[in-house]
Design a protein around this motif. Structure first.
Motif, PDB file in Angstrom:
ATOM      1  N   ASP A 379       0.871  -1.171   0.000  1.00 41.33           N
ATOM      2  CA  ASP A 379       0.000   0.000   0.000  1.00 41.33           C
ATOM      3  C   ASP A 379       0.906   1.218   0.000  1.00 41.33           C
ATOM      4  OD1 ASP A 379      -2.239   1.609   0.022  1.00 41.33           O
ATOM      5  OD2 ASP A 379      -3.209   0.558   1.687  1.00 41.33           O
ATOM      6  N   LEU A 381       1.245   5.695   1.117  1.00 42.20           N
ATOM      7  CA  LEU A 381       0.738   6.972   1.586  1.00 42.20           C
ATOM      8  C   LEU A 381       0.755   7.922   0.405  1.00 42.20           C
ATOM      9  CD1 LEU A 381       2.573   7.439   5.020  1.00 42.20           C
ATOM     10  CD2 LEU A 381       0.350   6.378   4.571  1.00 42.20           C
ATOM     11  N   GLY A 409       7.834   0.437  16.976  1.00 43.28           N
ATOM     12  CA  GLY A 409       6.407   0.698  16.873  1.00 43.28           C
ATOM     13  C   GLY A 409       5.633  -0.457  16.285  1.00 43.28           C
ATOM     14  N   LEU A 410       6.349  -1.435  15.721  1.00 44.63           N
ATOM     15  CA  LEU A 410       5.724  -2.639  15.176  1.00 44.63           C
ATOM     16  C   LEU A 410       5.976  -3.845  16.065  1.00 44.63           C
ATOM     17  CD1 LEU A 410       6.820  -2.203  11.424  1.00 44.63           C
ATOM     18  CD2 LEU A 410       4.718  -1.426  12.522  1.00 44.63           C
ATOM     19  N   SER A 461      -1.017  -2.491   8.129  1.00 44.89           N
ATOM     20  CA  SER A 461      -1.768  -1.416   8.773  1.00 44.89           C
ATOM     21  C   SER A 461      -0.909  -0.658   9.776  1.00 44.89           C
ATOM     22  CB  SER A 461      -3.011  -1.994   9.462  1.00 44.89           C
ATOM     23  OG  SER A 461      -3.721  -0.983  10.148  1.00 44.89           O
ATOM     24  N   ARG A 462      -0.208  -1.402  10.635  1.00 44.23           N
ATOM     25  CA  ARG A 462       0.632  -0.747  11.642  1.00 44.23           C
ATOM     26  C   ARG A 462       1.810  -0.028  10.983  1.00 44.23           C
ATOM     27  NH1 ARG A 462       1.802  -4.458  16.812  1.00 44.23           N
ATOM     28  NH2 ARG A 462       2.649  -2.447  17.488  1.00 44.23           N
ATOM     29  N   LEU A 464       1.886   1.370   7.998  1.00 44.04           N
ATOM     30  CA  LEU A 464       1.408   2.622   7.415  1.00 44.04           C
ATOM     31  C   LEU A 464       1.200   3.688   8.489  1.00 44.04           C
ATOM     32  CD1 LEU A 464      -1.157   1.313   4.771  1.00 44.04           C
ATOM     33  CD2 LEU A 464       1.022   2.433   4.289  1.00 44.04           C
ATOM     34  N   ASP A 465       0.685   3.271   9.631  1.00 44.38           N
ATOM     35  CA  ASP A 465       0.506   4.228  10.730  1.00 44.38           C
ATOM     36  C   ASP A 465       1.852   4.810  11.161  1.00 44.38           C
ATOM     37  OD1 ASP A 465      -2.238   3.906  10.780  1.00 44.38           O
ATOM     38  OD2 ASP A 465      -2.226   2.455  12.431  1.00 44.38           O
ATOM     39  N   GLN A 466       2.856   3.937  11.265  1.00 44.68           N
ATOM     40  CA  GLN A 466       4.189   4.397  11.653  1.00 44.68           C
ATOM     41  C   GLN A 466       4.778   5.360  10.619  1.00 44.68           C
ATOM     42  OE1 GLN A 466       4.306   3.703  15.020  1.00 44.68           O
ATOM     43  NE2 GLN A 466       6.472   3.330  14.636  1.00 44.68           N
ATOM     44  N   ARG A 468       3.093   7.172   8.507  1.00 43.20           N
ATOM     45  CA  ARG A 468       2.293   8.407   8.512  1.00 43.20           C
ATOM     46  C   ARG A 468       2.799   9.341   9.613  1.00 43.20           C
ATOM     47  NH1 ARG A 468      -2.052   5.913   8.681  1.00 43.20           N
ATOM     48  NH2 ARG A 468      -2.464   5.789   6.422  1.00 43.20           N
ATOM     49  N   ALA A 469       3.081   8.763  10.783  1.00 44.45           N
ATOM     50  CA  ALA A 469       3.614   9.565  11.881  1.00 44.45           C
ATOM     51  C   ALA A 469       5.007  10.091  11.546  1.00 44.45           C
ATOM     52  CB  ALA A 469       3.664   8.725  13.163  1.00 44.45           C
ATOM     53  N   GLY A 477       8.283   7.174  13.722  1.00 47.02           N
ATOM     54  CA  GLY A 477       7.511   6.534  14.767  1.00 47.02           C
ATOM     55  C   GLY A 477       7.249   7.489  15.911  1.00 47.02           C
TER      56      GLY A 477
END
Length: 477
Positions: A379, A381, A409-410, A461-462, A464-466, A468-469, A477
């Motif tokens: 995926d 961003l 973070g993962l 999913s996790r 991508l969140d990392q 994004r941050a 992270g």
């Protein structure tokens, strides 16, 4: 009946026109006639076209006007120009081989309609990294336009020959009894694919045809598209759903439940069906291919030029594919009913057909289930300025502590790292996280690998969140 919504257009971050081996890409407003003409004439000066240029285009609103500019520039460079019209990129490449010339495809592939681009083919096929350097050098000394007429020939049978290629190789009964949904959206090859499927005996139901351009990425399939595939499959009792990206060189195949079959898995299956001995695929592809018994598996940087270069070096019964599913055939192979000439450019039709045929009378999901137990997902961003993506990836490349912070973070730890293309982190529990900036769009891409689908989805999913941050704060992270 559900129809996937049109994703919102990106806002042009970092998208001044850019030229590379993927071609010229940029915002439509910046792809001026002069800019297009300069690149076409530089291409004509730097690359072997045999004096012939085939021109094709996708269904974006801007493509006809840009194609006209391409043809005019090619004529001013002294080339014989053959207009192949609205046609899939692999069909244009096939036509160029048949005419003994080069080609320019007007397409922005899977990116939104506010952008467009040109894909260049020399007489030998897709331009290489060496061709790219030569074209860039030629841009500095582009000759003024010569006096020319606007005579352009037409090849109205290029699409029909493309269709015939698969029908003769697979046979009229190859898909007999199968009920196939075709998510047409705005793919330029939608009618060609429908014709092929029906000629092979399938019952085809068209879904989601659109007069508005929809940017479909077959590698990072949007959630609303996945939902639509699932709902269509349940409502209509289909054996599979097929589609492509905008210029129809990348496949999308959903099984009987609508679940998307990853493009690299399609590649593995197709390579076996065609009796390939050597497989070339980027490092982002499913590593399960190494367990399938091929004589040689070569991993490359991401992008078809790298795949093609390695295929040419390997020779023999060699094929290539990318994680997006585009399949490259490097030799004359034998299909279920007849021969298939080499076509060493990304093709969406061959992997779709080979997977459907390989499933036989059973469900597609059962055929996919016998592949090595490795799941890859991808995926990205969107709307991430190119300079931000590159800066983040460079920090990951140069600093183990930056990678460690990201992986904390993962709840993961790094076992090894591969810097061939971006940063590919193999984890201590055999999972993989791979981060790289897109080469032709303001996107930061993430690839993950795990031993089961739930774990892969959770990691994606996790991750991508990392990211994004990290993009938002400047820290991982």
């Amino acid at each position: 009946m559900p129809v996937a919504r049109v994703p919102r257009a990106e806002r042009g971050h970092g998208m001044a026109p850019k030229f590379g081996t993927s071609g010229l890409r940029g915002l439509v407003t910046e792809l001026t006639d002069d800019l297009v003409a300069d690149h076409v004439r530089a291409f004509a000066d730097a690359c072997d076209t045999g004096g012939v240029l085939c021109v094709g285009r996708d269904l974006r609103p801007s493509s006809p006007e840009i194609a006209t500019a391409v043809a005019r520039a090619a004529r001013s460079a002294g080339l014989r120009v053959i207009d192949c019209g609205e046609i899939p990129t692999p069909a244009l490449a096939l036509a160029a081989r048949q005419h003994g010339g080069g080609a320019v495809m007007v397409t922005g592939s899977h990116i939104p309609a506010d952008r467009n681009g040109l894909k260049f083919y020399a007489r030998g096929g897709e331009i290489t990294k060496e061709d790219e350097a030569a074209i860039l050098a030629a841009l500095d000394s582009v000759r003024p336009a010569a006096e020319h007429d606007d005579d352009v020939e037409r090849d109205d049978q290029a699409g029909a020959r493309f269709v015939s290629r698969y029908v003769s190789a697979c046979g009229a009964e190859a898909l007999s009894g199968k009920r196939i949904g075709l998510y047409s959206h705005s793919a330029v090859g939608r009618d060609h694919l429908a014709e092929i499927l029906r000629a092979l005996g399938a019952e085809v139901t068209e879904l989601g045809r659109s007069d508005t351009f929809i940017p479909v990425d077959t590698e990072a399939v949007a959630p609303e598209v996945r939902q639509a595939l699932s709902e269509w499959a349940a409502e209509l009792g289909l054996d599979a759903i097929v589609s492509t990206d905008g210029d129809s060189d990348r496949p999308l195949l959903g099984d009987e439940s609508g679940a998307v079959v990853p493009g690299d898995v399609l590649g593995q299956i197709t390579a076996k069906m065609l009796g390939a001995e050597t497989v070339v695929t980027p490092i982002s592809s499913n590593s399960g291919v190494t367990d399938k018994g091929f004589e040689q598996v070569i991993r490359t940087r991401i992008g078809s030029p790298y795949v093609i270069a390695a295929m040419e070096e390997a020779g023999g019964r060699v094929v290539g594919y990318e994680a997006n599913g585009g399949f490259l055939l490097g030799y004359e192979a034998q299909g279920p009913a007849g021969p298939l000439d080499a076509l060493p450019t990304r093709d969406s039709v061959l992997p779709i057909l080979m997977c459907l045929i390989a499933a036989g009378s059973g469900p597609v999901s059962l055929r996919v289930a016998v592949e090595p137990p490795v799941v890859t997902l991808a995926d990205r961003l969107q709307e991430v300025p190119v300079e931000h993506s590159r800066a983040l990836v460079e920090r990951f490349r140069s600093s183990p502590s930056e990678r460690a912070t990201f992986l904390d973070g993962l709840d993961a730890s790094e076992a090894s790292v591969d810097l061939t293309d971006g940063v590919r982190m193999s984890l201590t529990d055999d999972r993989v996280v791979h981060v790289r900036p897109s080469g032709n769009a303001p996107e930061l891409r993430l690839y993950v690998e795990a031993r089961d689908r739930d774990s892969a989805h959770a990691l994606l999913s996790r991750g991508l969140d990392q990211l994004r941050a990290a993009v938002g704060t400047g820290r991982p992270g």
